[in-house]
Write an enzyme that holds these catalytic residues in place. Structure first.
Site, PDB file in Angstrom:
ATOM      1  N   TYR A 142     -30.044 -18.786  31.132  1.00 53.13           N
ATOM      2  CA  TYR A 142     -30.723 -18.183  30.149  1.00 53.13           C
ATOM      3  C   TYR A 142     -30.964 -19.005  28.813  1.00 53.13           C
ATOM      4  O   TYR A 142     -31.685 -18.615  28.046  1.00 53.13           O
ATOM      5  CB  TYR A 142     -30.097 -16.859  29.683  1.00 53.13           C
ATOM      6  CG  TYR A 142     -30.159 -15.772  30.699  1.00 53.13           C
ATOM      7  CD1 TYR A 142     -31.037 -15.875  31.892  1.00 53.13           C
ATOM      8  CD2 TYR A 142     -29.251 -14.777  30.670  1.00 53.13           C
ATOM      9  CE1 TYR A 142     -31.238 -14.857  32.691  1.00 53.13           C
ATOM     10  CE2 TYR A 142     -29.287 -13.707  31.593  1.00 53.13           C
ATOM     11  CZ  TYR A 142     -30.287 -13.992  32.683  1.00 53.13           C
ATOM     12  OH  TYR A 142     -30.327 -12.640  33.626  1.00 53.13           O
ATOM     13  N   LYS A 193     -22.791 -19.752  43.349  1.00 59.16           N
ATOM     14  CA  LYS A 193     -23.534 -20.193  44.751  1.00 59.16           C
ATOM     15  C   LYS A 193     -23.390 -21.827  44.922  1.00 59.16           C
ATOM     16  O   LYS A 193     -24.178 -22.487  44.748  1.00 59.16           O
ATOM     17  CB  LYS A 193     -24.935 -19.787  44.617  1.00 59.16           C
ATOM     18  CG  LYS A 193     -25.330 -18.438  44.345  1.00 59.16           C
ATOM     19  CD  LYS A 193     -25.339 -17.787  45.863  1.00 59.16           C
ATOM     20  CE  LYS A 193     -26.438 -18.262  46.540  1.00 59.16           C
ATOM     21  NZ  LYS A 193     -26.468 -17.601  47.981  1.00 59.16           N
ATOM     22  N   ASP A 226     -23.899 -13.904  46.257  1.00 60.51           N
ATOM     23  CA  ASP A 226     -24.718 -12.814  46.878  1.00 60.51           C
ATOM     24  C   ASP A 226     -23.658 -12.019  47.842  1.00 60.51           C
ATOM     25  O   ASP A 226     -23.857 -10.511  47.826  1.00 60.51           O
ATOM     26  CB  ASP A 226     -25.808 -13.524  47.733  1.00 60.51           C
ATOM     27  CG  ASP A 226     -24.985 -14.654  48.590  1.00 60.51           C
ATOM     28  OD1 ASP A 226     -24.202 -15.205  48.311  1.00 60.51           O
ATOM     29  OD2 ASP A 226     -25.778 -14.951  49.739  1.00 60.51           O
ATOM     30  N   ASP A 250     -24.924 -10.794  34.867  1.00 56.75           N
ATOM     31  CA  ASP A 250     -25.765 -10.057  34.467  1.00 56.75           C
ATOM     32  C   ASP A 250     -26.057  -8.913  35.645  1.00 56.75           C
ATOM     33  O   ASP A 250     -25.987  -7.732  35.438  1.00 56.75           O
ATOM     34  CB  ASP A 250     -27.330 -10.705  34.160  1.00 56.75           C
ATOM     35  CG  ASP A 250     -28.281  -9.867  33.240  1.00 56.75           C
ATOM     36  OD1 ASP A 250     -27.918  -8.760  32.992  1.00 56.75           O
ATOM     37  OD2 ASP A 250     -29.523 -10.569  33.104  1.00 56.75           O
ATOM     38  N   ASP A 254     -24.410  -4.793  36.394  1.00 55.41           N
ATOM     39  CA  ASP A 254     -25.050  -3.641  36.695  1.00 55.41           C
ATOM     40  C   ASP A 254     -24.914  -2.985  37.871  1.00 55.41           C
ATOM     41  O   ASP A 254     -24.854  -1.864  37.971  1.00 55.41           O
ATOM     42  CB  ASP A 254     -26.477  -4.201  36.423  1.00 55.41           C
ATOM     43  CG  ASP A 254     -27.089  -4.116  34.887  1.00 55.41           C
ATOM     44  OD1 ASP A 254     -26.188  -4.005  34.238  1.00 55.41           O
ATOM     45  OD2 ASP A 254     -28.172  -4.142  34.799  1.00 55.41           O
TER      46      ASP A 254
END
Ligand code: NAD
Length: 369
Positions: A142, A193, A226, A250, A254
């Site tokens: 970001y 990852k 993942d 992020d 959630d």
């Protein structure tokens, strides 16, 4: 230590409505537990824009740097949607996070038994759940350069963002996670990852370094992010503390939020480096936004903001026992069947208003004495 200080920035929409209930609770701790907090209030977001033409004044920013903790309600709303990007309400929030260098975002996912039915998962999978996601908040994709939308020199365009992490950025957020784990169940799972991203390989190596050199007593595991998402919905209780980068955090936080049911119940904390008095720079805020659809209707659930204050008690004021007391009071209120509109289920009758929910928490606190 001197009297602890708190800057309240209630913000917009339901922010000020839920903050009224938190003020009652702060007053209760002052009167009944002799826990004095020096509270000041100021404007942020659209409310600050309306008065000052900016979503956060330099004076408010300077004050936020001096206090022991900031408690923020919510910012934003349709009235501000067409403002220039530079003065949008969210810029006030981002400025606070950036200038206070709040690099560790703590999002607990705790399932109160009385609300287990609200989860999209089966009750037995979420009942008793208590995990903490630590998301790196000030770096990563970001913020990384280069970024932008550019000509690709072949008649098309290319969108670019850069995932970038330094050793220091990874190590400091890893330390936050290990410190938290020591106060909990002593386990950290780091997610990245590393199978497809060099930044992920570095992340894994540096978290392992912090573990081996500074926290060998804490159990550390690594997981691809993942798979982490899958495991969070398959068997979330396997985790204690999860530490991950800005982008994966992020999303994973959630996902974890939905394990617990309602947005109106979710607190968060963002912590930075320790100040001269040993307390970390800190801002506490509910996860939800300003909820314009219910603003002014006394429907807002104040629990997320109340539980954010409980996190302030624990992480900024070293009042872990009082934080436990407040969280137990919220749990008791829910177990007693007090529900704001967002927590109603088929068959439930009249919902509690925002202030009735706050009063019920106060009554439960009284009962705890
Ligand atoms: P939101 O969180 O404000 O609302 C989503 C839904 O959840 C709405 O139906 C709302 O009524 C409900 N809800 C949220 N909090 C609740 C509570 N405490 N009690 C009961 N119901 C609750 O998200 P949104 O609608 O996407 O955004 C609204 C505004 O808030 C936008 O301007 C957005 O930019 C802003 N926002 C701010 C923050 C923040 O301040 N940290 C976070 C998210 C969104």
């Amino acid at each position: 230590m001197s009297t602890p200080s708190l800057l309240i920035l209630a913000g917009d929409g339901i922010g000020p409505e839920v903050m009224v209930e938190v003020r009652k609770i702060i007053d209760w701790f002052g009167a009944k537990r002799d826990l004095k907090i020096n509270v000041t209030e100021d404007l942020v977001g659209g409310a600050a824009y309306d008065k000052h033409g900016v979503p956060l004044t330099d004076e408010t920013m300077a004050h936020a740097q001096e206090v022991d903790a900031v408690l923020l309600g919510a910012v934003g709303g349709p009235a501000y949607d067409d403002l220039d990007f530079s003065v949008k309400p969210e810029r006030g929030l981002l400025r606070l996070r950036k200038e206070m260098d709040l690099f560790a975002n703590l999002r607990p996912a705790q399932c109160f038994d009385a609300l287990a039915d609200f989860s999209s998962l089966k009750t037995e999978i979420v009942s008793g759940l208590d995990i903490m996601i630590v998301r790196e908040l000030t770096s990563g994709v970001y913020f990384g350069e280069p970024r932008g939308i550019m000509d690709d020199n072949e008649g098309g365009r290319v969108g670019v963002n850069t995932q970038r992490y330094t050793t220091d950025e990874i190590r400091r957020v890893a330390r936050s996670a290990f410190e938290l784990a020591k106060k909990r169940n002593n386990r950290v799972c780091s997610m990245e990852k590393a199978n497809v991203m060099e930044s992920g390989i570095l992340w894994r190596e540096e978290v392992q370094w912090v573990h081996d050199n500074e926290y060998p007593e804490v159990e550390l595991t690594h997981m691809y992010a993942d798979n982490g998402g899958m495991q969070l919905v398959r068997a979330p209780k396997q985790f204690d503390v999860i530490v991950t980068d800005n982008l994966f955090g992020d999303m994973l936080s959630d996902v974890a939020a939905m394990l617990t049911g309602s947005l109106g119940m979710l607190p968060s904390a963002s912590l930075g480096v320790p100040m001269a008095n040993g307390r970390p720079k800190a801002m506490y805020e509910p996860v939800h936004g300003s909820a314009p659809d219910i603003t002014g209707q006394a429907k807002a659930n104040p629990c997320a903001c109340i539980l954010s204050f409980a996190m302030a008690l624990r992480y900024s004021y070293d009042e872990g026992a009082e934080a436990d007391r407040l969280e137990s009071a919220v749990e008791k209120v829910l177990a007693d069947g007090v529900r704001t509109a967002d927590l109603m289920q088929a068959g439930d009758t009249t919902p509690a208003s925002t202030s009735e929910m706050g009063d019920a928490v106060i009554a439960a606190l009284d009962a705890s004495l």
